[in-house]
Design a protein around this motif. Structure first.
Motif, short mmCIF file in Angstrom:
data_model
loop_
_atom_site.label_atom_id
_atom_site.label_comp_id
_atom_site.label_asym_id
_atom_site.label_seq_id
_atom_site.Cartn_x
_atom_site.Cartn_y
_atom_site.Cartn_z
N VAL A 182 0.83 -1.21 0.00
CA VAL A 182 0.00 0.00 0.00
C VAL A 182 0.87 1.26 0.00
O VAL A 182 0.61 2.21 -0.72
N LYS A 183 1.95 1.23 0.81
CA LYS A 183 2.82 2.42 0.89
C LYS A 183 3.56 2.65 -0.43
O LYS A 183 3.76 3.78 -0.84
N ASN A 184 4.01 1.58 -1.04
CA ASN A 184 4.71 1.68 -2.32
C ASN A 184 3.93 0.89 -3.37
O ASN A 184 4.47 -0.01 -4.02
N ALA A 185 2.66 1.28 -3.53
CA ALA A 185 1.74 0.51 -4.36
C ALA A 185 2.27 0.37 -5.80
O ALA A 185 2.16 -0.71 -6.39
N ASP A 186 2.86 1.41 -6.34
CA ASP A 186 3.30 1.36 -7.74
C ASP A 186 4.44 0.36 -7.94
O ASP A 186 4.44 -0.43 -8.88
N THR A 187 5.42 0.41 -7.04
CA THR A 187 6.54 -0.52 -7.14
C THR A 187 6.07 -1.94 -6.88
O THR A 187 6.51 -2.89 -7.55
N PRO B 8 21.18 20.84 5.53
CA PRO B 8 20.52 20.52 6.79
C PRO B 8 19.10 21.09 6.80
O PRO B 8 18.86 22.20 6.35
N GLY B 9 18.17 20.28 7.29
CA GLY B 9 16.80 20.75 7.40
C GLY B 9 15.97 20.56 6.15
O GLY B 9 14.77 20.77 6.17
N ARG B 10 16.62 20.16 5.06
CA ARG B 10 15.86 19.92 3.83
C ARG B 10 15.70 18.43 3.62
O ARG B 10 16.63 17.77 3.19
N PRO B 11 14.53 17.87 3.89
CA PRO B 11 14.38 16.43 3.74
C PRO B 11 14.37 15.99 2.28
O PRO B 11 14.07 16.79 1.39
N LEU B 12 14.72 14.74 2.06
CA LEU B 12 14.68 14.18 0.71
C LEU B 12 13.22 14.00 0.28
O LEU B 12 12.36 13.73 1.11
N PRO B 13 12.95 14.14 -1.03
CA PRO B 13 11.62 13.80 -1.50
C PRO B 13 11.32 12.32 -1.22
O PRO B 13 12.25 11.51 -1.15
N ARG B 14 10.06 11.98 -1.07
CA ARG B 14 9.72 10.60 -0.70
C ARG B 14 9.86 9.63 -1.87
O ARG B 14 9.53 9.96 -3.01
N PHE B 15 10.33 8.44 -1.53
CA PHE B 15 10.58 7.41 -2.54
C PHE B 15 9.33 7.11 -3.37
O PHE B 15 9.39 7.04 -4.60
N GLU B 16 8.20 6.96 -2.70
CA GLU B 16 7.00 6.54 -3.44
C GLU B 16 6.51 7.63 -4.38
O GLU B 16 5.76 7.36 -5.31
N ALA B 17 6.95 8.88 -4.13
CA ALA B 17 6.57 9.97 -5.03
C ALA B 17 7.47 9.98 -6.27
O ALA B 17 7.03 10.36 -7.36
N LEU B 18 8.72 9.56 -6.10
CA LEU B 18 9.66 9.56 -7.23
C LEU B 18 9.59 8.28 -8.06
O LEU B 18 9.92 8.30 -9.25
N ALA B 19 9.14 7.20 -7.44
CA ALA B 19 9.19 5.90 -8.12
C ALA B 19 8.32 5.82 -9.38
O ALA B 19 8.78 5.29 -10.40
N GLY B 334 18.16 3.93 -9.42
CA GLY B 334 18.72 4.65 -8.28
C GLY B 334 18.11 6.01 -8.02
O GLY B 334 18.08 6.47 -6.87
N HIS B 335 17.61 6.67 -9.05
CA HIS B 335 17.17 8.05 -8.86
C HIS B 335 15.95 8.19 -7.96
O HIS B 335 15.74 9.23 -7.36
N ALA B 336 15.15 7.12 -7.86
CA ALA B 336 13.97 7.18 -6.99
C ALA B 336 14.36 7.33 -5.52
O ALA B 336 13.56 7.77 -4.70
N ALA B 365 11.29 1.56 1.54
CA ALA B 365 11.42 1.24 0.11
C ALA B 365 11.96 -0.17 -0.07
O ALA B 365 12.92 -0.40 -0.81
N SER B 366 11.36 -1.11 0.61
CA SER B 366 11.83 -2.50 0.60
C SER B 366 10.70 -3.40 1.05
O SER B 366 9.92 -3.03 1.92
N THR B 367 10.64 -4.61 0.46
CA THR B 367 9.65 -5.59 0.93
C THR B 367 10.23 -6.45 2.05
O THR B 367 9.57 -7.37 2.51
N LEU B 368 11.47 -6.18 2.46
CA LEU B 368 12.17 -7.00 3.46
C LEU B 368 12.35 -8.43 2.94
O LEU B 368 12.26 -9.38 3.70
#
Lengths: 247, 479
Positions: A182-187, B8-19, B334-336, B365-368
């Motif tokens: 759900v969190k990474n639905a696209d991947t 400092p103080g600038r967080p990275l964009p979220r993985f699920e938004a870039l993927a 890698g860019h995501a 950003a992992s299914t473990l």
């Protein structure tokens, strides 16, 4: 042997037939199954999503409920993996040495169903009959956390009538990953697509695994696409006989 | 693209938004799928040749864990040996310190241009930008690094920074940026074009900046491994050599270096032995650089060391085997990750170096699936650290930090579930309610549409018809 069934909340609620099948197989093999009624959930989703403290009471409860059981058997590699792989670190964090010891001791008695049959009971032929073309998806937690190895394949190959087809790139994750789906639905979907292609390439009728969670993900897409391939937990295949079909 | 450590103080964009944009890039998917499958296969072949591979991994892990346990002592030993051999050593607590030190050395030698090799650590500190601000042009000499520098893109892989590009894309880039009009996309022709461009630099630029794969505390030797020979040119031709090295790259002994040089090539490129292994100790009059500077970079590493679970990330030898087996990396590239260190190792290293609230989508950003742990040559338990960092991310979110889009809702849901599962009565009621709700949603059949976040599930998957009876109910009725 007296076996305590850890049904897991997910299978209790959504896949009761898997639990019935597990009971059927163990009783057929002459074992006695107990179902400790106080069991609820192991807290895997909490731990894996980062809510570790919320999982501590569930861990304590699990250890209490299954204290003294000769063997704890679950129809889920990821839930059994939670007890064996995730609980020890969580217990250490509480600073409660007796809890940590109890967790380790419980973990040593906790088994996933197929590894219990093959490793602990030394059985590969459970007297099943399942006249279908079957492929098997080895779930990540069964392979790389519990290291069940080829136990499930050995069980399936011993089933009469079963036409076993190995799954290409079988050891690759299906993309479920719990809240990942759900969190990474696209991947998750991108990974699922490749898994579906591999399953379809086997021309199997039934895709089998030792975890209904991954199967719900794979099977949910197979159903949506009307792929004509169904899913079944391995316990249900092993429980099926000439007189009773359980999968 | 965001680097790490300098904002400092600038967080990275979220993985699920870039993927999603990467997942939709058919060329990228094809390039990555092909490249990672090839490297995976090569690695497996050469690893399977060694019956003692598992023992070697354990040796590598133990050597790295031991040096990290006495890092202060080993670094001072390294410093003393490098100085004794005629080198100069600088301590850089932060990225800004490191870039200032390198810039000052260039200024002292009036270098308007520097050539570079092994650049990931200098990418971490955004050295090229810092030098550019002082009017100094940095040229990457590793072929893949050069390609992405010309494209104005960040690296997408630790070892193969241009893995996302195929040769026709590289040809177009060289035609546009190197002015080589009649170029074909044959690898030999592309390498030739890069060689013509780089040879002029090697012979004229007075200063080189490198990273380091290893440094040996007992002798002061520094080691760079590469495959092209461009690194060897960089390390030997300019008058001044500056090596920027993360403090975790030190190994205790020559023997430990031997272990690493067996583990690294098999894990990274699938080779039995690395093609160009450069090892130097200080300066040698009349041979190679006249001046050698070693910049020891902390930039968050001691803070990683303080975390008893997370510190194993510092064992990393940057082989990138974990990237090549990762089913998430293989599809998003890698860019995501928006991080100099992508893939599974990036997902555990970057949040620790930056502070977990600055990169709190990466541990998720992992299914473990655990494939990364199985191939890691120094046995970093990446899934364990991912789960640990998820716990830290949730703690930070509870304190109001981080980038999670709906932290309160998730917390509430998790709390409620934990409370419900805390008693058999509540559990039975809650699971019954869930089953009834699903039956209503599905009209007794498969559930094809879930509300809220559940819609992300039912976008492509059905849920099976929920059963009329739970296992528990069946068991109770049976006995």
């Amino acid at each position: 042997m007296r076996v305590a069934l850890f049904i897991t909340c997910f299978n209790d609620t959504l896949f009761p037939d898997t639990g019935k099948a597990l009971v059927t197989v163990l009783e057929r093999l002459g074992h006695v199954v107990d179902f400790p009624a106080a069991q609820t959930c192991c807290g895997q989703a909490h731990i894996n999503t980062g809510y570790r403290r919320d999982a501590v009471p569930l861990m304590r409860r699990f250890v209490d409920v299954f204290a003294g059981a000769e063997a704890v058997v679950a129809p889920s590699a990821s839930c059994a993996g939670t007890i064996r792989d995730l609980y020890p670190a969580l217990a250490n964090e509480t600073g409660d040495a007796s809890l940590a010891a109890a967790v380790r001791e419980t973990g040593a008695r906790t088994w996933e169903f197929t590894e219990f049959l093959v490793r602990r009971l030394g059985v590969t032929d459970v007297g099943a009959y399942f006249p279908h073309r079957v492929t098997y998806h080895p779930t990540c937690h069964s392979l790389r956390v519990l290291r069940v190895g080829d136990a499930p394949e050995r069980l399936l190959r011993a089933v009469r009538g079963l036409d076993y087809v190995p799954l290409p790139q079988g050891d690759e994750c299906c993309g479920f990953g719990g809240t990942f789906a759900v969190k990474n639905a696209d991947t998750s979907v991108a990974m699922l697509g490749d898994k579906l292609r591999a399953v379809q390439a086997t021309k199997a009728e039934v895709c089998v695994a030792a975890d209904n969670s991954c199967l719900m993900h794979i099977g949910g897409a197979l159903h949506r696409q009307r792929a004509g391939i169904r899913i079944a937990h391995i316990a249900q295949v092993l429980a099926s006989t000439e007189s009773e079909r359980l999968a | 693209m965001t680097g790490i450590g300098t904002r400092p103080g600038r967080p990275l964009p979220r993985f699920e938004a870039l993927a999603p944009a990467r997942l939709d890039d058919a060329q990228l998917r094809r390039n990555l799928g092909k490249a990672t499958a090839t490297i995976r296969g090569k690695r497996q072949t050469v690893v399977d040749e060694l019956p003692h591979w598992e023992a070697l991994r354990e040796e590598g892990r133990a050597a790295k864990a031991a040096v990290l346990a006495e890092l202060d002592v080993r670094l001072e030993q390294l410093e003393a040996r490098v100085r004794a051999a005629g080198g100069q050593v600088h301590w850089a607590p932060t990225a800004a310190d490191a870039t200032r030190i390198v810039g000052d050395i260039a200024a002292r030698h009036a270098a308007r241009e520097v050539i570079k090799v092994k650049s990931i650590t200098t990418d971490e500190i955004r050295l090229n930008e810092a030098l550019a601000a002082r009017g100094i042009v940095a040229t990457e000499t590793d072929l893949a690094e050069l390609i992405i520098q010309l494209a104005g893109e960040p690296s997408s892989h630790i070892l193969v920074p241009a893995i996302h590009k195929n040769r026709s894309e590289i040809r177009e880039l060289f035609v546009a940026r190197l002015g080589q009009g009649d170029l074909t996309d044959e690898p030999r022709a592309l390498a030739g074009a890069a060689r013509r461009h780089l040879r002029a630099k090697f012979l004229s630029v007075p200063m080189a900046v490198s990273g380091a794969n290893f440094a040996v505390a007992e002798t002061g030797a520094v080691c760079v491994v590469e495959s092209e020979g461009n690194g060897r040119m960089c390390l030997t031709l300019p008058r001044v050599l500056v090596t920027v090295m993360g403090i975790e790259k030190v190994v205790a002994s020559w023997d430990d270096l031997g272990t690493m040089l067996q583990l690294l090539p098999r894990s990274s490129t699938g080779e039995r032995m690395n093609p160009y292994t450069s090892i130097w100790t200080g300066v040698t009059p009349g041979d190679g650089p006249e001046e050698f500077h070693l910049v020891l970079l902390d930039n968050g590493r001691t803070q990683v060391l303080a975390d008893s679970v997370g510190r194993q990330a510092l064992q990393c030898i940057r082989c990138s085997a974990c990237l090549n087996v990762c089913p998430v990396y293989e599809r998003t590239g890698g860019h995501a990750y928006a991080s100099v260190y992508p893939g599974p190792i990036g997902a555990i290293l970057t949040p620790q170096l930056l502070g977990v609230e600055q990169a709190d989508s990466l541990p998720y950003a992992s299914t473990l699936c655990g494939a990364c742990y199985d191939v890691c040559p120094v046995k970093i338990n990446i899934p364990e650290v991912l789960v640990h960092l998820r716990g830290r991310a949730v703690e930070r979110q509870a304190a109001g930090a981080g980038t999670h889009p709906y932290p309160r809702l998730e917390r509430l849901a998790m709390r409620l579930a934990a409370w419900a599962f805390g008693s058999t009565t509540r559990y039975t009621l809650a699971t019954r309610v869930a089953r009834v709700a699903l039956r209503l949603l599905g009209g007794g059949g498969a559930v094809t549409r879930l509300p809220g976040y559940g819609a992300r599930w039912t976008a492509v998957r059905d849920l099976p018809p929920p059963p009329a009876q739970s296992f528990r109910d069946w068991w109770d009725a049976r006995t």
